[in-house]
Write a protein that holds these residues in place. Structure first.
Motif, PDB file in Angstrom:
ATOM      1  N   PHE A 114       5.703  56.316 -41.168  1.00 47.68           N
ATOM      2  CA  PHE A 114       5.817  57.502 -40.322  1.00 47.68           C
ATOM      3  C   PHE A 114       5.275  58.778 -40.959  1.00 47.68           C
ATOM      4  O   PHE A 114       4.887  59.699 -40.229  1.00 47.68           O
ATOM      5  CB  PHE A 114       7.285  57.722 -39.927  1.00 47.68           C
ATOM      6  CG  PHE A 114       7.770  56.792 -38.865  1.00 47.68           C
ATOM      7  CD1 PHE A 114       7.374  56.951 -37.550  1.00 47.68           C
ATOM      8  CD2 PHE A 114       8.599  55.724 -39.177  1.00 47.68           C
ATOM      9  CE1 PHE A 114       7.790  56.083 -36.554  1.00 47.68           C
ATOM     10  CE2 PHE A 114       9.029  54.845 -38.193  1.00 47.68           C
ATOM     11  CZ  PHE A 114       8.626  55.023 -36.879  1.00 47.68           C
ATOM     12  N   LEU A 115       5.235  58.859 -42.277  1.00 49.94           N
ATOM     13  CA  LEU A 115       4.923  60.141 -42.907  1.00 49.94           C
ATOM     14  C   LEU A 115       3.564  60.215 -43.592  1.00 49.94           C
ATOM     15  O   LEU A 115       3.126  61.314 -43.952  1.00 49.94           O
ATOM     16  CB  LEU A 115       6.013  60.493 -43.927  1.00 49.94           C
ATOM     17  CG  LEU A 115       7.414  60.698 -43.362  1.00 49.94           C
ATOM     18  CD1 LEU A 115       8.376  61.092 -44.465  1.00 49.94           C
ATOM     19  CD2 LEU A 115       7.430  61.734 -42.253  1.00 49.94           C
ATOM     20  N   ALA A 116       2.884  59.092 -43.784  1.00 48.52           N
ATOM     21  CA  ALA A 116       1.608  59.140 -44.501  1.00 48.52           C
ATOM     22  C   ALA A 116       0.606  60.053 -43.813  1.00 48.52           C
ATOM     23  O   ALA A 116      -0.076  60.872 -44.449  1.00 48.52           O
ATOM     24  CB  ALA A 116       1.030  57.731 -44.650  1.00 48.52           C
ATOM     25  N   ARG A 117       0.503  59.958 -42.484  1.00 49.64           N
ATOM     26  CA  ARG A 117      -0.479  60.800 -41.797  1.00 49.64           C
ATOM     27  C   ARG A 117      -0.036  62.260 -41.727  1.00 49.64           C
ATOM     28  O   ARG A 117      -0.886  63.171 -41.671  1.00 49.64           O
ATOM     29  CB  ARG A 117      -0.817  60.242 -40.419  1.00 49.64           C
ATOM     30  CG  ARG A 117       0.288  60.121 -39.439  1.00 49.64           C
ATOM     31  CD  ARG A 117      -0.211  59.394 -38.185  1.00 49.64           C
ATOM     32  NE  ARG A 117      -0.631  58.028 -38.470  1.00 49.64           N
ATOM     33  CZ  ARG A 117      -1.531  57.352 -37.747  1.00 49.64           C
ATOM     34  NH1 ARG A 117      -2.076  57.905 -36.681  1.00 49.64           N
ATOM     35  NH2 ARG A 117      -1.862  56.122 -38.069  1.00 49.64           N
ATOM     36  N   LEU A 118       1.262  62.516 -41.765  1.00 48.90           N
ATOM     37  CA  LEU A 118       1.740  63.892 -41.806  1.00 48.90           C
ATOM     38  C   LEU A 118       1.279  64.569 -43.091  1.00 48.90           C
ATOM     39  O   LEU A 118       0.743  65.690 -43.063  1.00 48.90           O
ATOM     40  CB  LEU A 118       3.267  63.929 -41.710  1.00 48.90           C
ATOM     41  CG  LEU A 118       3.922  65.284 -41.988  1.00 48.90           C
ATOM     42  CD1 LEU A 118       3.473  66.336 -40.990  1.00 48.90           C
ATOM     43  CD2 LEU A 118       5.453  65.150 -41.981  1.00 48.90           C
ATOM     44  N   PHE A 119       1.459  63.900 -44.215  1.00 52.63           N
ATOM     45  CA  PHE A 119       1.069  64.529 -45.482  1.00 52.63           C
ATOM     46  C   PHE A 119      -0.440  64.579 -45.659  1.00 52.63           C
ATOM     47  O   PHE A 119      -0.958  65.489 -46.314  1.00 52.63           O
ATOM     48  CB  PHE A 119       1.782  63.836 -46.649  1.00 52.63           C
ATOM     49  CG  PHE A 119       3.203  64.315 -46.797  1.00 52.63           C
ATOM     50  CD1 PHE A 119       3.478  65.492 -47.463  1.00 52.63           C
ATOM     51  CD2 PHE A 119       4.241  63.626 -46.207  1.00 52.63           C
ATOM     52  CE1 PHE A 119       4.774  65.974 -47.569  1.00 52.63           C
ATOM     53  CE2 PHE A 119       5.543  64.089 -46.302  1.00 52.63           C
ATOM     54  CZ  PHE A 119       5.806  65.271 -46.984  1.00 52.63           C
ATOM     55  N   ALA A 120      -1.153  63.635 -45.059  1.00 57.72           N
ATOM     56  CA  ALA A 120      -2.616  63.738 -45.061  1.00 57.72           C
ATOM     57  C   ALA A 120      -3.053  64.971 -44.279  1.00 57.72           C
ATOM     58  O   ALA A 120      -3.975  65.704 -44.691  1.00 57.72           O
ATOM     59  CB  ALA A 120      -3.229  62.477 -44.469  1.00 57.72           C
TER      60      ALA A 120
END
Length: 313
Positions: free
Chosen positions: A60-66
């Motif tokens: 859930f969070l990998a693309r948020l931090f990218a």
């Protein structure tokens, strides 16, 4: 109610092995943390939590931090709403853009587990893990604009309807101007099939007592012995959450919806399709999301789960 099986926990030095019903589940978590988790969730459900940092955190969070990294987001102060077992807390602690993490939960056992993990792993960016009883979450103990990033993952659907507006408003109050609020893995109330708790069509739209009877009839193995009082208890989540419930009482004023820009909404649904059924349904969802986009409405309205990202202007 299914009786919990006995379990065995063996400490092998570099890992622990939890054995339940003849199956071994290795983990790097301490025996203390594993026992606390088993006491809270039961021996059958505990093993699924061992991999949650990857299966939920990274998912859930990998693309948020990218997305944040591409925009120079750094030195972030983060509030994690509903830290549960602390798998998201662990993932956050590994992100170089994060400077400080504040987390809270209404469940005292989960809070104790996360505090143990902070001490043992250790999680060096965590500043506090607070236990806030339900009423306290209607006025969070942090200043206006205290956080650059607020995360509510699998939370909003579990908030009691009578307090939900006040609680969600608090997430926006403590968000700094220019900061982001991510509301992820939230079942969409307006999607016809309830896919989160019961798995029956339209059940989330029914009056509670009728929904309870429908659940007992349609899912007798899971709900046949569930009392009405337990079915409607706070936190059950079967009513799901609407897009409006994920916004502050002031609506969209002062907010920029960057859901699709960050790769969530339709793109997340498409990119994470794994089952054959979902892959076959993608063309229909693409048409529905495209139609909403042309009407200047959020494509997420057509999806079974809401994965939303808002920026505070």
């Amino acid at each position: 109610m299914t009786e919990e099986p006995s379990y065995r926990l063996e400490d092998l030095g570099d890992r622990r092995v939890l054995t339940v019903a003849g199956r071994d589940y290795p983990t790097a978590y301490s025996a203390r943390v594993v026992r606390m988790l088993v006491e809270r969730k039961g021996a059958l459900r505990a093993p699924q939590y061992f991999s949650f940092k990857e299966t939920r955190g990274r998912h859930f969070l990998a693309r948020l931090f990218a997305y944040l990294r591409a925009r120079g987001g750094d030195g972030l102060s983060v509030l994690e709403v509903g830290c549960s077992f602390g798998h998201i807390t662990e993932y956050l602690d590994e992100q170089s853009q994060v400077a400080a993490i504040h987390a809270f939960d209404t469940d005292p056992t989960f809070v104790a587990i996360v505090r143990a993990k902070v001490e043992e792993l250790p999680l060096r960016r965590v500043r506090e893990v607070a236990h806030l009883p339900g009423d306290a979450t209607r006025r969070l103990p942090w200043d206006d604009g205290a956080f650059d990033l607020v995360l509510a993952l699998g939370v909003v659907e579990h908030l009691p309807a009578r307090h939900r507006r006040a609680q969600v408003d608090e997430y926006y109050r403590v968000l700094a101007p220019g900061g982001h609020l991510a509301i992820l893995d939230t079942p969409n109330r307006w999607f016809p099939l309830e896919t989160h708790s019961i798995g029956l069509p339209l059940v989330q739209w029914l009056p509670p007592r009728l929904a309870w009877r429908y659940a007992r009839l349609g899912r007798p193995g899971k709900f046949g012995a569930v009392a009405y009082e337990d079915f409607v208890a706070d936190g059950t989540g079967w009513r799901n959450a609407s897009l409006a419930a994920c916004l502050p009482s002031s609506g969209r004023a002062g907010l920029e919806d960057v859901t699709e820009d960050a790769g969530y909404g339709w793109r997340f649904f498409r990119d994470t399709a794994r089952t054959r059924t979902r892959k076959l349904a993608l063309p229909a969802f693409a048409l529905a999301c495209g139609a909403l986009h042309r009407l200047r409405l959020p494509p997420s309205l057509a999806l079974p789960y809401l994965n939303l990202l808002f920026r505070k202007r």
